[in-house]
Design an enzyme around this catalytic site. Structure first.
Site, PDB file in Angstrom:
ATOM      1  N   LYS A  84      72.426  -9.319  56.468  1.00 18.58           N
ATOM      2  CA  LYS A  84      71.895 -10.392  57.307  1.00 18.58           C
ATOM      3  C   LYS A  84      70.581 -10.913  56.717  1.00 18.58           C
ATOM      4  O   LYS A  84      69.756 -10.135  56.225  1.00 18.58           O
ATOM      5  CB  LYS A  84      71.688  -9.853  58.722  1.00 18.58           C
ATOM      6  CG  LYS A  84      71.250 -10.861  59.767  1.00 18.58           C
ATOM      7  CD  LYS A  84      71.170 -10.157  61.118  1.00 18.58           C
ATOM      8  CE  LYS A  84      70.590 -11.030  62.201  1.00 18.58           C
ATOM      9  NZ  LYS A  84      70.475 -10.297  63.480  1.00 18.58           N
ATOM     10  N   SER A 159      72.049 -12.576  67.396  1.00 15.95           N
ATOM     11  CA  SER A 159      71.686 -13.352  66.222  1.00 15.95           C
ATOM     12  C   SER A 159      72.498 -13.011  64.980  1.00 15.95           C
ATOM     13  O   SER A 159      72.367 -13.700  63.957  1.00 15.95           O
ATOM     14  CB  SER A 159      70.196 -13.169  65.921  1.00 15.95           C
ATOM     15  OG  SER A 159      69.894 -11.841  65.581  1.00 15.95           O
ATOM     16  N   SER A 183      71.477  -8.501  69.595  1.00 12.55           N
ATOM     17  CA  SER A 183      71.963  -9.269  68.446  1.00 12.55           C
ATOM     18  C   SER A 183      73.044  -8.595  67.610  1.00 12.55           C
ATOM     19  O   SER A 183      73.615  -9.231  66.725  1.00 12.55           O
ATOM     20  CB  SER A 183      70.795  -9.657  67.537  1.00 12.55           C
ATOM     21  OG  SER A 183      69.946 -10.554  68.198  1.00 12.55           O
TER      22      SER A 183
END
Length: 471
Positions: A84, A159, A183
């Site tokens: 990520k 997220s 997230s």
């Protein structure tokens, strides 16, 4: 809104080196010599390019990734994955999903990146996230959103939306994710995946987390199977284990009968929608059929918790705005998106209350512990309603409307981030009208990842999780 028959579903599963393997299965095929790491990396890159045309999930894609094989029997030797884009990976820029600065190439791997790499994964690049991970959807003011493989008109969550979209679509079997308010668990629920937020300190913290007044961020993965998440945690522990937490080891299946409390409406008073309520109720019935004891439970947290968490979010946005030049010399907080700006501006109107907010948030652990008396786990929704359409939570929505929508959606997950306790999202049901995944969440005491994985294994064995290519 598109009908069930008209909506666009995306998957890239095919008869190639990856097949329909999860990460553990692919690693086993590699060890047996049925496929090579080079073949797997090549075919994964092809899948990623195809998925990316529809999903917009990738921030950086390496054209010629070097297959990574530890040579020491790493759990995921040669398995392709993504990191990520809020964790440093040597040589790749870290953009945090923001248009407020030009990111620089990282000079070293972050501590968690080293821990993840120790499992033998082959990193193909970095996945997209909303700006600084604040939003529960991966959408932007000036760029295409990350789209959900189950329905490209829907949010992939946030997220860790980019990671979840790629894994659900079959581009890679597992991907890095992290969780500062839901997230990992939110995109897992939206995309029909397994997403476990570890206990605070279970894996190595990155520098940013260690500097927070309350460290709410935990790193982990999203995966299509429970055993992949279990294998990740076992591999991470092989690299480094926190001596303050009970050892975990490799969890391989269901465990003992458990005492499970369940709640449907959130502790802050948000009422779950009908489909979500049904998913939790049906899961509770399944647990009873499997031999577990299930009973209602109340979580009596301070009624100011939601406002306090929003204030803390605002503090984080303020700190980013104040220190942004450490990310890029051209950082301009005026280019932060509407959600980040709204959080920051709201915080600045009432910053004097910060000490009280921090005291109350730290005391939340007492109420959490009290709810667990006589219980092993608590079952709840992940989110208060089913996956929204693209645009519903966009940073282009006026901040007062947007924050109310977020509060009405993200009503369960932040508690575990504040207290530092583990929780897991697992696919439990699908919506009747359009077949979208609905996740349920199990939360545990500090260090109880084994129990969370065992109950997830039991549910997966009883009713294997539906995948996008099965529909």
């Amino acid at each position: 809104m598109t009908t069930f028959e008209e909506r666009t579903r995306v998957h890239v599963f095919r008869d190639d080196a990856l097949g329909e393997h999860d990460a553990v299965g692919l690693a086993e095929a590699l060890r047996r010599g049925e496929v090579s790491a080079a073949e797997v990396a090549r075919d994964a890159a092809r899948r990623v390019r195809e998925a990316e045309e529809r999903l917009n999930a990738v921030q950086v894609h390496l054209d010629a990734p070097e297959p990574s094989v530890t040579g020491a029997g790493g759990a995921f030797d040669g398995v392709p994955t993504f990191v990520k884009d809020n964790v440093d990976y040597l040589g790749l820029p870290t953009g945090h999903g923001s248009a407020a600065f030009t990111p620089r190439a990282a000079r070293r791997h972050a501590p968690f990146a080293r821990q993840f790499l120790s499992s033998g994964v082959t990193v193909l690049g970095k996945t997209r996230l909303p700006e600084f991970g604040f939003s529960p959807t991966t959408e932007y003011e000036g760029a295409e959103p990350v789209r959900n493989p189950w329905d490209t008109d829907r949010s992939a969550g946030g997220s860790s939306g980019g990671s979840a979209a790629l894994v659900a679509a079959g581009a890679v079997p597992i991907a890095h994710a992290n969780d500062g308010g839901g997230s990992i668990r939110i995109p897992a629920a939206c995309c029909g995946l397994v997403g476990l937020k570890p206990t605070r300190g279970r894996v190595l913290a990155n520098a940013q987390s260690r500097r927070l007044p309350i460290d709410i961020v935990s790193d982990g993965v999203v995966s299509r199977s429970v055993r992949d998440t279990a294998a990740f945690l076992a591999a991470a522990e092989t690299y480094w284990r926190n001596p303050k937490l009970p050892p975990l080891g490799l969890v391989e299946g269901p465990g003992r009968p458990l005492r499970v409390g369940f709640l449907v409406d959130s502790p802050n008073g948000v009422r779950a929608d009908a489909a979500t309520r049904a998913a939790v109720t049906e899961t509770a019935a399944t647990l009873e059929r499997l031999g577990h004891t299930v009973q209602p439970v109340e979580l009596a947290i301070d009624p100011r918790f939601t406002a306090d968490f929003l204030t803390y979010w605002g503090l984080l946005s303020f700190l980013i705005g104040a220190t942004g030049r450490t990310l890029g010399g051209d950082f301009d907080r005026r280019r932060m998106d509407g959600l980040s700006r709204g959080l920051r501006e709201t915080y600045l109107r009432d910053w004097q209350g910060t000490p009280g907010v921090l005291r109350r948030l730290r005391r939340t652990s007492r109420a959490y512990a009290a709810a667990f008396r006589g219980l092993d786990l608590i079952l709840s929704p992940v989110l208060a309603h089913t996956t929204p359409p693209i645009g519903h939570l966009s940073p282009l929505v006026p901040y007062p409307v947007l924050i109310e929508r977020i509060i009405a959606y993200v009503a369960y997950t932040p508690l575990n981030n504040v207290v530092g306790t583990p929780s897991i999202s697992v696919p439990a049901a699908r919506t009747t009208e359009d077949g979208l995944p609905i996740g349920v969440m199990f939360s545990g005491r500090p260090g109880s990842e084994r129990t969370l994985l065992e109950v997830a294994f039991a549910l997966e064995a009883d009713r294997p999780f539906r995948r996008v290519q099965d529909v």
